[in-house]
Write an enzyme that holds these catalytic residues in place. Structure first.
Site, PDB file in Angstrom:
ATOM      1  N   CYS A 185       0.859  -1.097  -0.028  1.00 50.79           N
ATOM      2  CA  CYS A 185      -0.037   0.009  -0.028  1.00 50.79           C
ATOM      3  C   CYS A 185       0.863   1.282   0.072  1.00 50.79           C
ATOM      4  O   CYS A 185       1.651   1.430   0.830  1.00 50.79           O
ATOM      5  CB  CYS A 185      -0.755   0.122   1.302  1.00 50.79           C
ATOM      6  SG  CYS A 185      -1.838   1.599   1.528  1.00 50.79           S
TER       7      CYS A 185
ATOM      8  N   CYS B 173       0.951   2.946   3.295  1.00 46.00           N
ATOM      9  CA  CYS B 173       1.641   2.428   4.519  1.00 46.00           C
ATOM     10  C   CYS B 173       3.231   2.708   3.941  1.00 46.00           C
ATOM     11  O   CYS B 173       3.993   2.924   4.893  1.00 46.00           O
ATOM     12  CB  CYS B 173       1.677   0.795   4.465  1.00 46.00           C
ATOM     13  SG  CYS B 173       0.076   0.404   4.765  1.00 46.00           S
TER      14      CYS B 173
END
Length: 229
Positions: free
Chosen positions: A85, A88
Site C-alpha cells: 500500500c 503504508c
C-alpha cells in the site's frame, strides 16, 4: 384527462423516489465521514504484546516472543496494514526519517507484517529502515481486530490521504489483505510499558512522528532502569 393525471402521478412518484434515494445517499455519505461506524479500538496491554509470537523472515525462520524486541532498549514498532500500500509506504518513510535520532537514543525501529506474499516485504524494505518480522496470527492488530471495508473509499479523509501520498511520490499495488487496520507502538524497556499506541482509524491515518520521538525519549534502557532501583 385520466391518462394525463396518471402520467402526472407517475412523474411525481418517480421524482419522490429519486429525491428519497438522493437523500439516502447524502445521509450515507455524511455518516460515512463521521466516526459513528468506525471500528472501536481496544488498547493493548504490555502482557498482551509480550506474549505475541513473531517470526524472522530469513532463510531459516526463528519464532520468538515479541518482548525480545523491546526488553533491553525499548522499541518503536509499526504494525503494517499492507506492505504494497502506498499509504503504508508513506508512513514507513516518515518513521524511517526518525531513524538517526532513534539511533542516538539507542531505540530500535521494527515493523511487523501479517503475511508474506512474493516480494511484497522485500519491496517494502526501501521505505522502512528497520527489521521486519511476521505476525502470522495478526495479534499486533488486536486485541480487538478492526477492519475498514469499502466505506473507506467514500471517506473524505481517506481521499485526502490518497492525494497527499501520491503528491509525495509514493506508489504501490493491490497485493495482499489490506482491510485490517494497523498501527504504531512505542514500548519502553522491560516492564516500563506502552508509551504510545496509535491505532489507524482509516486508510492512511498516520502516526505523528513528533509524538513517536517524544515517547521514545521517555524510554529508559533496561541497564539504567536496573541501576536506579
Amino acid at each position: 384527462m385520466s391518462f394525463l393525471q396518471d402520467l402526472s402521478f407517475f412523474s411525481m412518484g418517480m421524482w419522490s423516489i429519486g429525491a428519497g434515494a438522493l437523500g439516502a445517499a447524502a445521509l450515507a455519505l455524511l455518516l460515512a465521514n463521521t466516526d459513528v461506524f468506525l471500528s472501536k479500538s481496544q488498547k493493548a496491554t504490555l502482557e498482551y504484546l509480550e506474549d505475541i509470537d513473531l517470526k524472522t523472515l530469513g532463510k531459516e525462520p526463528r519464532t520468538f516472543k515479541a518482548k525480545e524486541l523491546w526488553e533491553k532498549n525499548g522499541a518503536v514498532i509499526m504494525a503494517v496494514r499492507r506492505p504494497g500500500c502506498f499509504l503504508c509506504r508513506e508512513e514507513a518513510a516518515d518513521l524511517s526519517s526518525l531513524k538517526p535520532k532513534l539511533d542516538e537514543l539507542g531505540v530500535p525501529l521494527y515493523a511487523v507484517v501479517k503475511e508474506q506474499i512474493r516480494t511484497e516485504v522485500q519491496d517494502f524494505q526501501p521505505y522502512f529502515k528497520g527489521e521486519i518480522f511476521l505476525d502470522e496470527k495478526k495479534k499486533f492488530y488486536g486485541p480487538q481486530r478492526r477492519k475498514m471495508m469499502f466505506m473507506g473509499f467514500i471517506r473524505l479523509g481517506v481521499w485526502y490521504n490518497f492525494f497527499r501520498a501520491r503528491n509525495g511520490g509514493f506508489s504501490g499495488n493491490l497485493e495482499g489483505e489490506g482491510f485490517i487496520l494497523g498501527g504504531v507502538f512505542v514500548v519502553g524497556s522491560g516492564k516500563q510499558g506502552i508509551l504510545l499506541e496509535h491505532r489507524e482509524k482509516e486508510f492512511g491515518d498516520k502516526v505523528n512522528p513528533v509524538s513517536v520521538l517524544e515517547a521514545a525519549r521517555k524510554i529508559q534502557p533496561q541497564t539504567l532502569a536496573t541501576e536506579t532501583k
